[in-house]
Write an enzyme that holds these catalytic residues in place. Structure first.
Site, mmCIF file in Angstrom:
data_model
loop_
_atom_site.group_PDB
_atom_site.id
_atom_site.type_symbol
_atom_site.label_atom_id
_atom_site.label_comp_id
_atom_site.label_asym_id
_atom_site.label_seq_id
_atom_site.Cartn_x
_atom_site.Cartn_y
_atom_site.Cartn_z
ATOM 1 N N ARG A 259 0.901 -1.270 0.045
ATOM 2 C CA ARG A 259 0.102 0.007 -0.051
ATOM 3 C C ARG A 259 0.983 1.196 0.055
ATOM 4 O O ARG A 259 1.981 1.210 0.306
ATOM 5 C CB ARG A 259 -0.946 -0.048 1.166
ATOM 6 C CG ARG A 259 -1.554 -1.263 1.090
ATOM 7 C CD ARG A 259 -2.827 -1.248 2.534
ATOM 8 N NE ARG A 259 -3.786 -2.485 2.745
ATOM 9 C CZ ARG A 259 -3.312 -3.410 3.350
ATOM 10 N NH1 ARG A 259 -2.216 -3.715 3.854
ATOM 11 N NH2 ARG A 259 -4.275 -4.277 3.599
ATOM 12 N N LYS A 283 -1.942 -2.441 8.064
ATOM 13 C CA LYS A 283 -3.202 -1.714 8.653
ATOM 14 C C LYS A 283 -3.197 -2.620 10.237
ATOM 15 O O LYS A 283 -2.874 -3.742 10.443
ATOM 16 C CB LYS A 283 -4.516 -2.099 8.018
ATOM 17 C CG LYS A 283 -4.408 -1.110 6.512
ATOM 18 C CD LYS A 283 -5.729 -1.479 5.927
ATOM 19 C CE LYS A 283 -5.926 -0.493 4.872
ATOM 20 N NZ LYS A 283 -7.540 -0.864 4.400
ATOM 21 N N HIS A 355 -3.059 2.567 -5.589
ATOM 22 C CA HIS A 355 -3.569 1.359 -5.486
ATOM 23 C C HIS A 355 -3.719 0.567 -6.834
ATOM 24 O O HIS A 355 -4.087 -0.797 -6.493
ATOM 25 C CB HIS A 355 -5.082 1.246 -4.741
ATOM 26 C CG HIS A 355 -5.343 0.465 -3.547
ATOM 27 N ND1 HIS A 355 -4.342 0.448 -2.474
ATOM 28 C CD2 HIS A 355 -6.106 -0.575 -3.546
ATOM 29 C CE1 HIS A 355 -4.862 -0.536 -1.643
ATOM 30 N NE2 HIS A 355 -5.746 -1.135 -2.336
ATOM 31 N N ARG A 358 -1.252 -2.345 -6.798
ATOM 32 C CA ARG A 358 -1.602 -3.708 -5.926
ATOM 33 C C ARG A 358 -2.700 -4.442 -6.648
ATOM 34 O O ARG A 358 -2.485 -5.653 -6.599
ATOM 35 C CB ARG A 358 -2.113 -2.946 -4.496
ATOM 36 C CG ARG A 358 -2.430 -3.837 -3.548
ATOM 37 C CD ARG A 358 -2.840 -3.307 -2.376
ATOM 38 N NE ARG A 358 -3.563 -4.222 -1.183
ATOM 39 C CZ ARG A 358 -2.666 -4.857 -0.285
ATOM 40 N NH1 ARG A 358 -1.402 -4.793 -0.336
ATOM 41 N NH2 ARG A 358 -3.220 -5.725 0.620
ATOM 42 N N HIS A 381 -4.401 -9.404 3.922
ATOM 43 C CA HIS A 381 -5.730 -9.181 4.099
ATOM 44 C C HIS A 381 -6.351 -9.727 5.389
ATOM 45 O O HIS A 381 -5.908 -11.002 5.379
ATOM 46 C CB HIS A 381 -6.620 -9.589 3.037
ATOM 47 C CG HIS A 381 -6.744 -8.849 1.819
ATOM 48 N ND1 HIS A 381 -6.945 -9.345 0.526
ATOM 49 C CD2 HIS A 381 -6.210 -7.470 1.450
ATOM 50 C CE1 HIS A 381 -6.728 -8.436 -0.346
ATOM 51 N NE2 HIS A 381 -6.534 -7.201 0.137
ATOM 52 N N TYR A 390 -10.699 -10.914 -6.710
ATOM 53 C CA TYR A 390 -9.710 -11.085 -7.849
ATOM 54 C C TYR A 390 -9.909 -12.357 -8.525
ATOM 55 O O TYR A 390 -9.463 -12.376 -9.549
ATOM 56 C CB TYR A 390 -8.224 -11.086 -7.288
ATOM 57 C CG TYR A 390 -7.877 -9.759 -6.564
ATOM 58 C CD1 TYR A 390 -7.432 -8.572 -7.493
ATOM 59 C CD2 TYR A 390 -7.796 -9.465 -5.131
ATOM 60 C CE1 TYR A 390 -7.196 -7.487 -7.108
ATOM 61 C CE2 TYR A 390 -7.402 -8.383 -4.672
ATOM 62 C CZ TYR A 390 -7.044 -7.269 -5.784
ATOM 63 O OH TYR A 390 -6.594 -6.307 -5.072
#
Length: 410
Positions: A259, A283, A355, A358, A381, A390
């Site tokens: 990110r 995150k 992004h 990514r 994730h 995806y």
């Protein structure tokens, strides 16, 4: 603290008796760390010295106690006399920041908002609950916006009812996308829950905030083709410092799927050159070790050895132009990605955000045979369902699931 001899002598001669001399020294030290020239530093010291002498000569209040208005009064005085020089306002802003940090500047009453106390308590509550500083700032931005629109002197927001919240949201959400509306609603709900628990409101107004639906998997992620990505990387002029820095950043985005914020805050301490690993701070404070591809490591090393300015910060990536400060937010990485996409002439994408790299990384991984479980681990994730989008891009895999059309033999 080490100050250039000329600057140190200048300080000693002029402001030895000023009680906040340490703040001036911190300004000089910061400018030196940021790569400013000796000429710029001397100019800043002269401006600050003139300000201090003006404070003493005019005997405004207590010369040891400053307000936010004092620098403005000084610049108005200099402008009226026709002696205000270019850059003086910026110099005083630097001093003001140092004085605020030292806790010796006093705010003017007219600069305070009537709801600052409520917002300050909300900020303290968020920090107590472990919210990251960037997340806290985002929450405060929306709470301040709400308070400014709803606050009434004398009653604050205690007068509000459920209909007031619905009316406020109706006027704010109509011009935003579903994704942004969901963020606004979520952050307002957190703030109103705090207000209810802290006794700021008489009603639990969070119940009036609707749940905004945003079907995240309803559309396909935008991504670049291999040819487009190659053009973007090739657009970096690696003969320049900016080009070497940008190339390393774009490789981190496209080869590791990081990110923008993760790239921006990458530290020298995060790279284990011997083991070929990079530590990524993701995150929610989660930290993961990832393999560092040889070409990515070489690009980073190239920038560090031949481009990165001398700095007291451990952050890898810095501004190229003065002040050569280290990146502190994702914004510089986002701008670098946008400029690279524009230079390469990449069009037809729904987004030109960082992004997109990514998404491109994930799409190429899926099409090369990487499973969704493996991809979720690489992308770090928290929820596996986030990776499911995806699966729509695995055209070969989806083709094998398609049932034959009965009309083909008709």
């Amino acid at each position: 603290m080490t100050i250039l001899p000329a600057e140190n002598t200048f300080l000693s001669q002029i402001i030895d008796d000023w009680p906040h001399r340490a703040c001036v020294q911190s300004v000089v030290k910061l400018m030196m760390d940021q790569g400013y020239s000796a000429k710029s530093i001397r100019s800043t010291i002269r401006t600050i010295t003139a300000f201090i002498e003006w404070m003493k000569d005019h005997h405004y209040g207590n010369p040891t106690q400053l307000t936010y208005d004092d620098p403005d009064r000084f610049t108005e005085y200099r402008a009226a006399k026709g002696i205000l020089l270019h850059g003086e306002l910026r110099s005083l802003q630097r001093l003001g920041a140092a004085l605020v940090e030292a806790g010796v500047v006093f705010p003017s009453p007219d600069l305070l908002e009537p709801f600052d106390d409520v917002n300050g308590k909300f900020e303290a509550d968020l920090r107590r609950r472990g919210y990251a500083s960037t997340t806290t700032s985002a929450h405060l931005r929306y709470s301040r916006q709400f308070l400014r629109a709803s606050w009434i002197d004398g009653s604050g927001i205690s007068h509000l009812h459920y209909d007031d919240i619905r009316d406020y949201l109706a006027g704010h959400l109509e011009r935003h996308t579903a994704a942004t509306s969901k963020v606004i609603s979520s952050r307002l709900r957190v703030f109103l829950q705090f207000c209810w628990s802290a006794g700021v409101t008489e009603l639990d107004l969070a119940q009036a905030v609707p749940m905004v639906k945003n079907h995240r998997l309803s559309s396909l992620p935008s991504f670049m083709s291999a040819d487009q990505l190659g053009r973007v990387l090739a657009s970096c002029d690696r003969a320049t410092v900016a080009g070497r820095r940008d190339f390393a950043i774009l490789l981190l985005l496209s080869r590791l799927g990081l990110r923008a914020s993760e790239v921006a805050l990458l530290s020298l301490d995060d790279i284990d050159w011997h083991a070929g690993l990079v530590r990524v701070h993701g995150k929610g404070g989660r930290v993961a070790a990832m393999p560092l591809p040889q070409d990515v490591g070489a690009a980073i090393a190239d920038y560090i050895v031949d481009g990165r300015p001398t700095s007291g910060s451990r952050i890898i990536f810095h501004r190229v132009e003065t002040p050569c400060t280290p990146f502190s937010t994702a914004t510089p990485v986002i701008l670098i990605a946008r400029r690279a996409l524009k230079r390469a002439g990449v069009t037809g994408l729904r987004s030109h955000h960082a992004h997109i790299f990514r998404h491109t990384f994930a799409t190429m991984a899926i099409r090369s045979g990487v499973s969704l479980t493996e991809l979720a681990q690489v992308l770090r994730h928290k929820e596996p369902d986030t990776t499911r989008i995806y699966a729509k891009l695995d055209t070969e895999g989806l083709r094998s699931l398609a049932r034959p059309w009965l009309g083909a033999n008709l």
